[in-house]
Design a protein around this motif. Sequence first.
Motif, PDB file in Angstrom:
ATOM      1  N   ALA A  22       0.683  -1.512   0.152  1.00 22.93           N
ATOM      2  CA  ALA A  22       0.000  -0.333  -0.470  1.00 22.93           C
ATOM      3  C   ALA A  22       0.786   1.232   0.083  1.00 22.93           C
ATOM      4  O   ALA A  22       1.712   1.217   0.281  1.00 22.93           O
ATOM      5  N   THR A  23       0.112   2.674  -0.625  1.00 19.37           N
ATOM      6  CA  THR A  23       0.834   4.011  -0.067  1.00 19.37           C
ATOM      7  C   THR A  23       0.612   4.951   0.362  1.00 19.37           C
ATOM      8  O   THR A  23       0.801   5.821   1.256  1.00 19.37           O
ATOM      9  N   LEU A  24      -0.949   4.750   0.798  1.00 15.55           N
ATOM     10  CA  LEU A  24      -1.472   5.198   2.105  1.00 15.55           C
ATOM     11  C   LEU A  24      -1.771   4.667   2.904  1.00 15.55           C
ATOM     12  O   LEU A  24      -2.922   3.885   2.975  1.00 15.55           O
ATOM     13  N   PHE A  25      -2.136   5.047   4.588  1.00  9.86           N
ATOM     14  CA  PHE A  25      -2.511   4.139   5.427  1.00  9.86           C
ATOM     15  C   PHE A  25      -3.101   5.708   6.199  1.00  9.86           C
ATOM     16  O   PHE A  25      -2.913   7.098   5.969  1.00  9.86           O
ATOM     17  N   VAL A  26      -4.648   5.230   6.056  1.00 11.03           N
ATOM     18  CA  VAL A  26      -5.743   6.081   7.121  1.00 11.03           C
ATOM     19  C   VAL A  26      -5.736   5.840   8.320  1.00 11.03           C
ATOM     20  O   VAL A  26      -6.356   5.171   8.221  1.00 11.03           O
ATOM     21  N   SER A  27      -5.741   6.591   8.740  1.00  9.49           N
ATOM     22  CA  SER A  27      -6.076   6.615  10.604  1.00  9.49           C
ATOM     23  C   SER A  27      -7.396   6.641  10.795  1.00  9.49           C
ATOM     24  O   SER A  27      -7.726   7.700  10.525  1.00  9.49           O
ATOM     25  N   TYR A  28      -8.524   6.003  11.077  1.00 12.76           N
ATOM     26  CA  TYR A  28      -9.678   5.961  11.022  1.00 12.76           C
ATOM     27  C   TYR A  28     -10.456   5.026  12.551  1.00 12.76           C
ATOM     28  O   TYR A  28      -9.266   4.710  13.191  1.00 12.76           O
ATOM     29  N   ALA A  29     -11.765   5.727  12.727  1.00  9.28           N
ATOM     30  CA  ALA A  29     -12.476   4.717  13.822  1.00  9.28           C
ATOM     31  C   ALA A  29     -12.214   5.055  14.939  1.00  9.28           C
ATOM     32  O   ALA A  29     -12.352   4.320  15.518  1.00  9.28           O
ATOM     33  N   THR A  30     -11.722   6.206  15.613  1.00  9.22           N
ATOM     34  CA  THR A  30     -11.222   6.845  16.945  1.00  9.22           C
ATOM     35  C   THR A  30     -12.018   8.285  16.343  1.00  9.22           C
ATOM     36  O   THR A  30     -11.938   9.265  17.367  1.00  9.22           O
ATOM     37  N   GLY A  31     -12.774   8.191  15.822  1.00  9.78           N
ATOM     38  CA  GLY A  31     -13.733   9.723  16.795  1.00  9.78           C
ATOM     39  C   GLY A  31     -13.955  10.282  14.919  1.00  9.78           C
ATOM     40  O   GLY A  31     -14.197  10.010  13.894  1.00  9.78           O
ATOM     41  N   GLY A  32     -12.611  11.496  14.672  1.00  6.64           N
ATOM     42  CA  GLY A  32     -12.692  12.220  14.245  1.00  6.64           C
ATOM     43  C   GLY A  32     -14.006  13.214  13.491  1.00  6.64           C
ATOM     44  O   GLY A  32     -13.888  14.212  12.888  1.00  6.64           O
ATOM     45  N   ALA A  33     -14.535  13.929  14.282  1.00 11.19           N
ATOM     46  CA  ALA A  33     -15.738  14.453  14.351  1.00 11.19           C
ATOM     47  C   ALA A  33     -15.862  14.910  16.139  1.00 11.19           C
ATOM     48  O   ALA A  33     -16.312  14.308  16.544  1.00 11.19           O
ATOM     49  N   ASP A  34     -15.978  16.470  16.088  1.00 11.16           N
ATOM     50  CA  ASP A  34     -16.524  17.441  17.179  1.00 11.16           C
ATOM     51  C   ASP A  34     -18.003  16.919  17.263  1.00 11.16           C
ATOM     52  O   ASP A  34     -18.389  17.187  18.498  1.00 11.16           O
ATOM     53  N   TRP A  35     -18.633  16.305  16.841  1.00 10.09           N
ATOM     54  CA  TRP A  35     -20.878  15.666  17.342  1.00 10.09           C
ATOM     55  C   TRP A  35     -19.634  14.371  17.239  1.00 10.09           C
ATOM     56  O   TRP A  35     -21.462  13.916  17.441  1.00 10.09           O
ATOM     57  N   TYR A  36     -19.100  13.604  18.023  1.00  7.90           N
ATOM     58  CA  TYR A  36     -19.316  12.042  18.771  1.00  7.90           C
ATOM     59  C   TYR A  36     -19.366  12.329  19.978  1.00  7.90           C
ATOM     60  O   TYR A  36     -19.014  13.410  20.082  1.00  7.90           O
ATOM     61  N   PRO A  37     -19.781  11.213  20.292  1.00 11.14           N
ATOM     62  CA  PRO A  37     -19.933  11.516  21.604  1.00 11.14           C
ATOM     63  C   PRO A  37     -17.959  11.417  21.990  1.00 11.14           C
ATOM     64  O   PRO A  37     -17.927  10.239  21.266  1.00 11.14           O
ATOM     65  N   ASP A  38     -17.696  11.496  23.660  1.00 16.19           N
ATOM     66  CA  ASP A  38     -16.007  11.744  23.764  1.00 16.19           C
ATOM     67  C   ASP A  38     -15.745  11.426  25.008  1.00 16.19           C
ATOM     68  O   ASP A  38     -14.905  11.103  25.567  1.00 16.19           O
ATOM     69  N   HIS A  39     -16.972  10.267  24.856  1.00 22.72           N
ATOM     70  CA  HIS A  39     -16.615   9.456  26.369  1.00 22.72           C
ATOM     71  C   HIS A  39     -16.961   8.101  26.432  1.00 22.72           C
ATOM     72  O   HIS A  39     -15.693   7.426  27.545  1.00 22.72           O
ATOM     73  N   LEU A  40     -16.012   7.761  25.105  1.00 19.60           N
ATOM     74  CA  LEU A  40     -16.149   5.851  24.914  1.00 19.60           C
ATOM     75  C   LEU A  40     -14.809   5.794  24.911  1.00 19.60           C
ATOM     76  O   LEU A  40     -14.062   6.517  24.485  1.00 19.60           O
ATOM     77  N   SER A  41     -14.415   4.737  25.375  1.00 16.50           N
ATOM     78  CA  SER A  41     -12.570   4.360  25.415  1.00 16.50           C
ATOM     79  C   SER A  41     -12.282   4.069  24.098  1.00 16.50           C
ATOM     80  O   SER A  41     -10.503   4.198  23.734  1.00 16.50           O
ATOM     81  N   PHE A  42     -12.970   4.222  22.358  1.00 19.61           N
ATOM     82  CA  PHE A  42     -11.480   4.304  21.545  1.00 19.61           C
ATOM     83  C   PHE A  42     -12.219   5.748  20.676  1.00 19.61           C
ATOM     84  O   PHE A  42     -11.928   6.188  19.457  1.00 19.61           O
ATOM     85  N   MET A  43     -12.354   6.638  21.577  1.00 21.48           N
ATOM     86  CA  MET A  43     -13.463   7.812  21.015  1.00 21.48           C
ATOM     87  C   MET A  43     -12.220   8.745  21.491  1.00 21.48           C
ATOM     88  O   MET A  43     -12.190   8.873  22.583  1.00 21.48           O
ATOM     89  N   PHE A  44     -11.385   9.769  20.803  1.00 20.69           N
ATOM     90  CA  PHE A  44     -10.360  10.805  20.930  1.00 20.69           C
ATOM     91  C   PHE A  44     -11.152  12.158  20.650  1.00 20.69           C
ATOM     92  O   PHE A  44     -11.389  12.616  19.004  1.00 20.69           O
ATOM     93  N   SER A  45     -10.936  13.455  21.042  1.00 26.12           N
ATOM     94  CA  SER A  45     -11.215  14.425  20.897  1.00 26.12           C
ATOM     95  C   SER A  45     -10.689  15.048  21.544  1.00 26.12           C
ATOM     96  O   SER A  45      -9.541  15.641  22.794  1.00 26.12           O
ATOM     97  N   ASP A  46      -9.943  16.636  20.670  1.00 34.01           N
ATOM     98  CA  ASP A  46      -9.538  17.863  20.782  1.00 34.01           C
ATOM     99  C   ASP A  46      -9.952  18.377  22.433  1.00 34.01           C
ATOM    100  O   ASP A  46      -9.316  18.968  22.765  1.00 34.01           O
ATOM    101  N   ARG A  47     -11.461  17.974  22.487  1.00 34.28           N
ATOM    102  CA  ARG A  47     -11.428  18.741  23.378  1.00 34.28           C
ATOM    103  C   ARG A  47     -11.182  18.548  25.066  1.00 34.28           C
ATOM    104  O   ARG A  47     -11.478  18.892  26.114  1.00 34.28           O
ATOM    105  N   ASN A  48     -10.615  17.036  24.764  1.00 36.22           N
ATOM    106  CA  ASN A  48     -10.425  16.331  26.651  1.00 36.22           C
ATOM    107  C   ASN A  48      -8.840  15.724  26.310  1.00 36.22           C
ATOM    108  O   ASN A  48      -8.383  14.691  26.091  1.00 36.22           O
ATOM    109  N   PRO A  49      -7.491  16.639  26.083  1.00 44.24           N
ATOM    110  CA  PRO A  49      -6.911  16.007  25.857  1.00 44.24           C
ATOM    111  C   PRO A  49      -6.110  15.114  26.692  1.00 44.24           C
ATOM    112  O   PRO A  49      -5.509  14.751  26.881  1.00 44.24           O
ATOM    113  N   ALA A  50      -6.585  15.944  28.088  1.00 48.40           N
ATOM    114  CA  ALA A  50      -6.046  15.529  29.657  1.00 48.40           C
ATOM    115  C   ALA A  50      -7.239  13.347  29.442  1.00 48.40           C
ATOM    116  O   ALA A  50      -5.881  12.585  30.286  1.00 48.40           O
ATOM    117  N   ARG A  51      -7.921  12.947  28.756  1.00 46.84           N
ATOM    118  CA  ARG A  51      -8.816  12.372  28.942  1.00 46.84           C
ATOM    119  C   ARG A  51      -7.425  11.479  28.042  1.00 46.84           C
ATOM    120  O   ARG A  51      -7.773   9.693  28.302  1.00 46.84           O
TER     121      ARG A  51
END
Length: 539
Positions: free
Chosen positions: A438-467
Motif C-alpha cells: 500500500a501507498t497510503l495509510f488512513v487512521s480512522y475509527a477513533t472519532g474524527g469529528a466533534d459531533w461524536y460522543p467523547d466518553h467512549l474508550s476508543f473515541m478521541f477529541s481535541d476537547r479533552n486531551p487529558a482524557r
Amino acid sequence: MALWDRVGLNQFVGLQPWVWVQLESAEPPGPFPFMGGVTPEVVASLHEVHGILMSAVETAISDVFARRTPVDDPAAGRRLEDAYTEVVQSRPRLRQHIRCGRNPDGTFVWEFPKDRQKSAVMHYAGLRIFNAATRQALPMGLDGPRSRGVGKLLGCLNGTRTISEIRTIVTTAGRDAEPLLHLLEQLDSHECLAVTDRSSVRTQWLDATQDRDTVHLGHAALMYRQKDRFLWFDPWLIPWFAESPVPSLWASLLPEPAAVFLTHDHDDHVDPRTLLHLPKEVPVIVPSRKNRGTWYFDYLSLMRELGFTNVIELAHGEAWKFEGGQVTSVPFFGEDPCDLALPRNCYLISDRGHNTLVHADSGPTNDGHSAIEDGVIAKLVEQHGPIATVYASQQQLKEIRSYAAHASLSHPGKWLEVGENGFLTNQYLSELMQHAQATLFVSYATGGADWYPDHLSFMFSDRNPARTSLLTAHWDPPESLRDVLAASGRQYHYGQALDIVRVPASGQVQVIQKNDVVSPLALYQLDHEVPPFFKGAPG
C-alpha cells in the motif's frame, strides 16, 4: 389537515437534521439483543452467573492491585471455575441450562445447549420522536408489528421525495396506513419536517467529489463514489445536537447509498438509529452465517425489524459486483477479548484497477491469528493486485475479560485473563502496509469529528486531551507511525470527517482535507435558510 392538503404536492419533504426517531422494544431486550446461536433463555442464565460472581471477581482484581497476589496467579482460574460451579449447582434454574464441574482427572467441564436457528430477536412496539431544537421527546405506540412500515416511511423522509410520493407511500400502506399517517401528523405538528422547493444534496456531492473518491464521514463511516453511485461503509451518523452543540452529518445531508456495507456487530458500526433513517430498498451487505462458529449476530432479523427488504450475507471471499469492479468480503480478525469468533467482515473495494481496503478494527487475535499471519492480505494482493489505500484503526485496547461486553458468554476460568479488544500496534500496521503493498495509510475509527460522543474508550477529541492522555499513555504514539511508514516511502494520514482520498489520473492517491463545501451547515443551506435558533452559533 393532512400535510398534502396544505402544501404543494411537488415540493420536497424530509425530517429536519435535528430530528430523529428511535424504536422502542415491546419487552426487555435481554443482555445481548440479536445474538444468535444459543436460545435467549440459556444466554440469560449465562449472564446471570456472571452478574452474581462479579463482586467476587472485582475483589480478586483488587487483590492484584493491593499486591496481595501476582497478576499471573496460576490458581486464579481454578478458583473461578469452582466458584462458577458452586453458583450453578445451588440454583436449579441455572442447572437447567448449564452443565459444569470437575471430571475425576481435575479438568473443568463447562457446557450449555446450542441452537443455530435461535437468536434474541427484539420486536418493537413503539417509537419516540426526538426534536433537539425544541427539546421534545414524543412517545408513540405501535399497534402490532408496525416497525417495518415506520422504517420505510422514515427512509423516504430524507428530502429527496415529494409530498406526492410520501402521500402514495402512506395511503397505499394497507394496515400500516393509519399509524403512518398519525406519525406524519405528529412530525408535522411538532415542527419536525422541512418542506422545500428543491433537493440539491446529491448534486452538491457529485460536484464536490470525483469518481473513485473515498469520503470519510466520521469515525468508521466511509462513502465511496463509484461512477455516479455512492457506497456506504459502517455509517454511524449523528443528528444535529444529539451528542454535541455543532451541526453534524446526518442521513438527509448525504446522497442516497447504492449499497450499505457493515463490517461487524459493534454499535459504532451497526447503528440502528442511522439505519432506521435510510431508504429501505437499498441493499445492505452483512457478514454471513456461513462463517459462524457457536455464536453469530443476527443481522437479518435486525434489518427486517428496521424495514430493509434486500439484505445480503456476504461470506469471506464472496463479492458484491458492480460495473467495473466489486467489493469483496475479507476475514475480520480480533477485537474479540473473549474469543467468541463472531462472523465479521472487512471489505476490499476493487474498482478498475484500484484497490482500497476497509480494514476497520480488525487486528491480531489473542492466539496470534491475523490477516497477515493467516495469509489473507497476501492472497488479496495475488488476486487483485497491490492495495493502494488501507483504512484501519490505531486503537490498542486490552482489557480484563470479566469486564468485556461478552464476558458471560466466555469460559469462566479465563475471566481474570487479559484479552485484546482491538490491539493494532504500529508494528502490526506497518507490516500490514508492507504486505498490502500500500501507498497510503488512513487512521480512522477513533472519532474524527466533534459531533461524536467523547466518553467512549476508543473515541478521541481535541476537547479533552487529558482524557486522551490517560487512555493512551502506554500506547504506541499514533503519529509515530508516520515516520515508520515514511522510511519505506509510504504515506500516513490521520483521518477527519469530510477528508477525501482521491485517485487522480496518475494513480498516486492524494488526500484533500476537510472539504468545507460539504460541511453539514453548507449542505443544509443548499435548500433551507439557517434556522433562527441557530443564527450566530458556531458553524
